[in-house]
Every structure is written in structure tokens, then in C-alpha cells.
Design an enzyme around this catalytic site. Structure first.
Site, short mmCIF file in Angstrom:
data_model
loop_
_atom_site.label_atom_id
_atom_site.label_comp_id
_atom_site.label_asym_id
_atom_site.label_seq_id
_atom_site.Cartn_x
_atom_site.Cartn_y
_atom_site.Cartn_z
N ASP A 81 0.85 -1.20 0.00
CA ASP A 81 0.00 0.00 0.00
C ASP A 81 0.89 1.25 0.00
O ASP A 81 1.83 1.36 0.78
CB ASP A 81 -0.87 -0.04 1.28
CG ASP A 81 -1.92 1.04 1.31
OD1 ASP A 81 -2.32 1.44 2.41
OD2 ASP A 81 -2.32 1.51 0.22
N HIS A 82 0.59 2.18 -0.92
CA HIS A 82 1.32 3.46 -1.00
C HIS A 82 2.83 3.26 -1.11
O HIS A 82 3.60 3.85 -0.34
CB HIS A 82 1.00 4.35 0.20
CG HIS A 82 -0.38 4.90 0.17
ND1 HIS A 82 -0.77 5.89 -0.71
CD2 HIS A 82 -1.48 4.56 0.88
CE1 HIS A 82 -2.05 6.15 -0.51
NE2 HIS A 82 -2.51 5.36 0.44
N GLU A 133 -2.11 6.07 -8.30
CA GLU A 133 -3.05 7.08 -7.79
C GLU A 133 -2.91 8.35 -8.61
O GLU A 133 -1.80 8.79 -8.90
CB GLU A 133 -2.75 7.37 -6.31
CG GLU A 133 -3.67 8.40 -5.67
CD GLU A 133 -3.38 8.60 -4.18
OE1 GLU A 133 -3.08 7.59 -3.50
OE2 GLU A 133 -3.44 9.75 -3.73
N ALA A 209 -11.42 5.09 3.47
CA ALA A 209 -12.85 4.77 3.64
C ALA A 209 -13.30 4.75 5.10
O ALA A 209 -14.51 4.83 5.36
CB ALA A 209 -13.18 3.43 2.99
O1 LIG Z 1 -6.58 4.29 2.35
C1 LIG Z 1 -6.10 3.77 3.37
C2 LIG Z 1 -6.99 3.58 4.59
O2 LIG Z 1 -7.43 4.81 5.05
P1 LIG Z 1 -8.27 4.87 6.41
O3 LIG Z 1 -7.33 4.57 7.52
O4 LIG Z 1 -8.81 6.27 6.47
O5 LIG Z 1 -9.36 3.84 6.32
N1 LIG Z 1 -4.82 3.34 3.40
O6 LIG Z 1 -4.11 3.35 2.25
C3 LIG Z 1 -4.16 2.94 4.63
C4 LIG Z 1 -2.87 3.75 4.83
C5 LIG Z 1 -2.17 3.32 6.12
O7 LIG Z 1 -0.91 4.01 6.19
P2 LIG Z 1 -0.07 3.98 7.54
O8 LIG Z 1 0.17 2.52 7.90
O9 LIG Z 1 1.20 4.70 7.19
O10 LIG Z 1 -0.89 4.67 8.58
ZN LIG Z 2 -4.46 5.08 1.17
#
Ligand SMILES: O=C(COP(=O)(O)O)N(O)CCCOP(=O)(O)O
Ligand SMILES: [Zn+2]
Length: 283
Positions: A81-82, A133, A209
Site C-alpha cells: 500500500d502506497h 493514484e 474509507a
Molecule cells: O486508504 C487507506 C486507509 O485509510 P483509512 O485509515 O482512512 O481507512 N490506506 O491506504 C491505509 C494507509 C495506512 O498508512 P499507515 O500505515 O502509514 O498509517
Molecule cells: Zn491510502
């Protein structure tokens, strides 16, 4: 026995439902999430941010996910993710991730295209799916002004060009969500989503979300969102349950006595999300 995310999302797009992109932060998140998905017979995208990989350790992530999916009956993808760079993406691919996000949304358009194209070529050459994205899904912002919307939300025509030039399997779009806990009520730009989907019949991703009203997420799914990322809601469910436990029994010291109930709280919350997304019995 991990599957590429593209396979999972292609079916979701065809049949009009969404699949959770559920973040794992530790053992209990992984166990709660996979148990819920198995009991609901739902496909599943397990995902780790770079922060989660740092916290858990990538060998533990792979080892725990292998254990979790060894005898599973549902299709599961393991997704970065990201992802912030080509190097991190390649590290995850080398370790066995079946899907990666390369997030170039904070770069100028051409730079985002160049970086994503490079990742798609490498990832697709070994059967790994790619999410990118376009537009800015910020941290928690409230009431974004109109002109700011046009500056930060995904432009439908740009999205078409972006997908054509990069070949990504899934596109995360900015239509009013943000990561983390919302200050005000998030207002999703459903018209923009409809416009993007009409031009791009491909899997679209909704980030941030947690905290979005269920009926709004359900509407977004109806309009063409096929992957929904959730992290904060599970973190809050886990934490609130543990606080309740300590209110009742402040002298507890055995982590199984409070992380276990925390795990159960995550599991229950995941089942709610699966119902919301419509992926029950779609495995
Ligand atoms: O889109 C989402 C989820 O978003 P939400 O927490 O608002 O549901 N994500 O990509 C989760 C991103 C989590 O990053 P980190 O571990 O650095 O805190
Ligand atoms: Zn995200």
C-alpha cells in the site's frame, strides 16, 4: 497461493461489487481479517503500508501471510500500500508480494506517468499487479473548497490518458476521501466518480474509507469503485476494545487477555465491511 490483485478486481468490476484492501499492522490484524473473510467466503486483499512493513519486518509479513493463506479457500492478494519508490516496490516483489501500489500522486503528472510505467513493466513481467493514484487523497482535511477540489480531485480526462500510458491494473482516485479520522463529514464527488467510470471501465480504488458513512461507500461501489481501503476503523476497533478490557481489569498483564478480544473486535468490524462492499460469497 497468493493471487494477483488484478484477477480479484477484474471479477469485482464485472459483477459490480468491491473487495476490501485491509491493512495489517500486526498478528491480530492479520488473523482477524483473514478469519472474517474466510467465514464470509469473500475474496481479500491484504495490504501493508511501508510503515507497517517497518514495524512488522518484511520477512515476518511474508511468513505470517504464508501461514495465514496456506490452507485458505478464498483468493487472497498481498499488496504493498502506497509504495513510495521503485526500490521499495522491487523489494516487495522479490519477497513474494502479488500486488503493489506505486503512489506518484504528489509528483507532477508526467513524473507520475514515468514512474508508474516503469513499475508496471517490471511488475507485469513477473505477474504482479499494479495500483497507482491520480489526484490527491490527503490526510484528514475538512470542507475542501471548490477550486481546491479541481486542483486535487482526479480529472477524468487525465485519468484516461494516465491509464493508457501506464497500463495500471487499478487506479486510486481522489473524490473527497482522506486518510485517518475525519474532522467534518466527508462529501464524496459522486458525479466525478460516474464520469471517470464512464470513461474508464476498469477497477477503481477508494482510499480513506474509514469514517465514510456506509451508505456513501455503498453508493460509491454501485458507481464503480471495486477496491476499498480500510485501516483506521480496524485500528479504532482494536484499541477501543482493549481500553474497555483495561477499564474492567486494570491489572491485566497477559497480552493474550487483551489482544485476543482486540482481535475479535477487528474480525467483527471486517465482517461489517465485507457486507458493505458486497463481496460476501464472491470468493
Ligand atoms: O486508504 C487507506 C486507509 O485509510 P483509512 O485509515 O482512512 O481507512 N490506506 O491506504 C491505509 C494507509 C495506512 O498508512 P499507515 O500505515 O502509514 O498509517
Ligand atoms: Zn491510502
Amino acid at each position: 497461493n497468493l493471487v494477483p490483485m488484478a484477477e480479484i478486481l477484474k471479477k469485482a468490476n464485472k459483477e459490480g461489487y468491491a473487495v476490501g484492501g485491509f491493512n495489517i499492522n500486526n498478528l491480530e490484524f492479520l488473523q482477524g481479517i483473514i478469519e472474517a473473510a474466510e467465514e464470509m467466503n469473500s475474496p481479500l486483499i491484504l495490504q501493508t503500508s511501508e510503515g507497517a512493513i517497518k514495524y512488522i519486518g518484511i520477512d515476518y509479513v511474508i511468513g505470517m501471510v504464508e501461514a495465514a493463506t496456506k490452507n485458505t479457500t478464498i483468493p487472497v492478494a498481498l499488496h504493498l500500500d502506497h509504495g513510495s519508490s521503485f526500490e521499495v516496490v522491487m523489494k516487495c516483489i522479490r519477497h513474494g508480494y502479488s500486488s503493489v501500489m506505486i503512489d506518484g500522486s504528489h509528483y507532477p503528472f508526467e513524473e507520475n506517468v514515468r514512474l508508474v510505467k516503469k513499475v508496471v513493466e517490471a511488475a507485469h513481467s513477473v505477474g504482479v499487479s499494479v495500483e497507482a493514484e491520480l489526484g490527491k487523497i490527503g490526510g484528514t482535511e475538512d470542507n475542501v473548497s471548490v477550486d481546491e477540489k479541481d486542483a486535487t480531485y482526479t480529472d477524468p480526462d487525465e485519468a484516461v490518458e494516465f491509464v493508457e500510458r501506464t497500463g495500471v491494473d487499478a487506479l486510486a482516485i481522489a473524490i473527497g476521501t482522506a486518510h485517518g479520522v475525519y474532522k467534518g463529514k466527508p462529501e464524496l464527488d459522486f458525479d466525478r466518480l460516474t464520469d471517470i467510470k464512464s470513461k474508464l471501465d476498469m477497477p477503481l480504488v477508494l482510499h480513506g474509507a474509514s469514517g465514510v458513512p456506509t451508505e456513501d461507500v455503498e453508493k460509491a461501489v454501485k458507481l464503480g469503485i471495486n477496491k476499498v481501503n480500510v485501516n483506521t476503523d480496524f485500528q479504532q476497533a482494536f484499541t477501543e476494545r482493549i481500553k474497555e478490557i483495561f477499564d474492567e481489569k486494570p491489572d491485566l498483564y497477559d497480552p493474550r487477555k487483551y489482544c485476543g478480544p482486540g482481535r475479535d473486535a477487528i474480525k467483527a468490524k471486517v465482517k461489517e465491511k465485507i457486507k458493505m462492499l458486497g463481496s460476501q460469497n464472491k470468493a
